[in-house]
Design an enzyme around this catalytic site. Structure first.
Site, PDB file in Angstrom:
ATOM      1  N   HIS A 143       0.827  -1.193   0.006  1.00  0.00           N
ATOM      2  CA  HIS A 143       0.041  -0.086   0.157  1.00  0.00           C
ATOM      3  C   HIS A 143       0.928   1.371   0.013  1.00  0.00           C
ATOM      4  O   HIS A 143       0.721   2.179  -0.642  1.00  0.00           O
ATOM      5  CB  HIS A 143      -0.970  -0.181   1.244  1.00  0.00           C
ATOM      6  CG  HIS A 143      -1.687   1.359   1.502  1.00  0.00           C
ATOM      7  ND1 HIS A 143      -3.116   1.204   1.128  1.00  0.00           N
ATOM      8  CD2 HIS A 143      -1.572   2.400   1.907  1.00  0.00           C
ATOM      9  CE1 HIS A 143      -3.667   2.528   1.384  1.00  0.00           C
ATOM     10  NE2 HIS A 143      -2.561   3.228   1.868  1.00  0.00           N
ATOM     11  N   HIS A 147       1.881   4.445  -2.800  1.00  0.00           N
ATOM     12  CA  HIS A 147       1.729   5.975  -2.404  1.00  0.00           C
ATOM     13  C   HIS A 147       3.013   6.703  -3.346  1.00  0.00           C
ATOM     14  O   HIS A 147       2.825   7.746  -3.856  1.00  0.00           O
ATOM     15  CB  HIS A 147       1.854   6.183  -0.993  1.00  0.00           C
ATOM     16  CG  HIS A 147       0.658   6.237  -0.484  1.00  0.00           C
ATOM     17  ND1 HIS A 147      -0.287   7.064  -0.888  1.00  0.00           N
ATOM     18  CD2 HIS A 147       0.047   5.565   0.730  1.00  0.00           C
ATOM     19  CE1 HIS A 147      -1.572   6.825   0.068  1.00  0.00           C
ATOM     20  NE2 HIS A 147      -1.235   5.943   0.745  1.00  0.00           N
TER      21      HIS A 147
END
Ligand code: NI
Length: 179
Positions: A143, A147
């Site tokens: 995750h 970003h």
């Protein structure tokens, strides 16, 4: 030096779409950023944070995922400081897991990703490190890696689900704080 809690950028914001740049050198400025990010993550509270979420477009990630080392022991969170992280391997096995993001507060979505990953990165002393992760840590690392590429979890959903979550987020913001 005292750590500082930094404001977290929330979607929709163009800065979250930016691809972060590699760190040239792990120096005191980067260590300060790492410390401030850990403090910000703890206060939020969250288990992972990327520098772009506090407005710094550099390839820097922190995670703090509670892990049970033994059945009779309470879960202990190890703080990881990752500079210029790279995913060097992902497992063929995929897993569906509910994911959230500090930049998309209080919204969650099921997402399929590899169950395990291997990573290479520089630690807070600038030393090269490798790790292999499974479970929540593997999920969190993937995750946060997203970003760094300017990808939000909603970008991995179908357009219908993406719009539904972003609409709920906008709606939640309009509610008074006491509601
Ligand atoms: Ni996030």
């Amino acid at each position: 030096m005292a750590m500082a809690v930094l404001p977290i950028i929330e979607a929709p914001d163009r800065r979250l779409k930016v691809r972060s740049e590699p760190v040239a050198r792990v120096n005191d400025e980067i260590r300060r950023l790492l410390d401030d990010m850990v403090e910000t993550m703890r206060v939020a509270p969250g288990i992972g944070l990327s520098a772009i979420q506090v407005g710094v477009a550099q390839r820097v990630i922190v995670t703090e995922v509670p892990e049970k080392t033994a059945e009779d022991q309470p879960a202990k969170a190890t703080t990881l400081y990752l500079v210029n992280p790279e995913i060097t391997w992902t497992s063929d096995s995929l897993v569906i897991c509910e994911e959230g993001c500090l930049s998309i507060p209080d919204q969650f979505a099921d997402l399929e990703r590899p169950a395990e990953v291997a990573m290479r990165y520089l630690d807070r002393n600038g030393a090269s490190q490798e790790l292999k992760a499974a479970g929540v840590l593997a999920r969190c690392l993937q995750h946060e890696m997203d970003h760094l590429e300017g990808i939000l979890l909603v970008d991995r959903l179908s357009p219908v689900r993406r719009h539904m979550i972003l609409r709920k987020l906008a709606k939640a913001r309009k509610k008074p704080a006491f509601a």
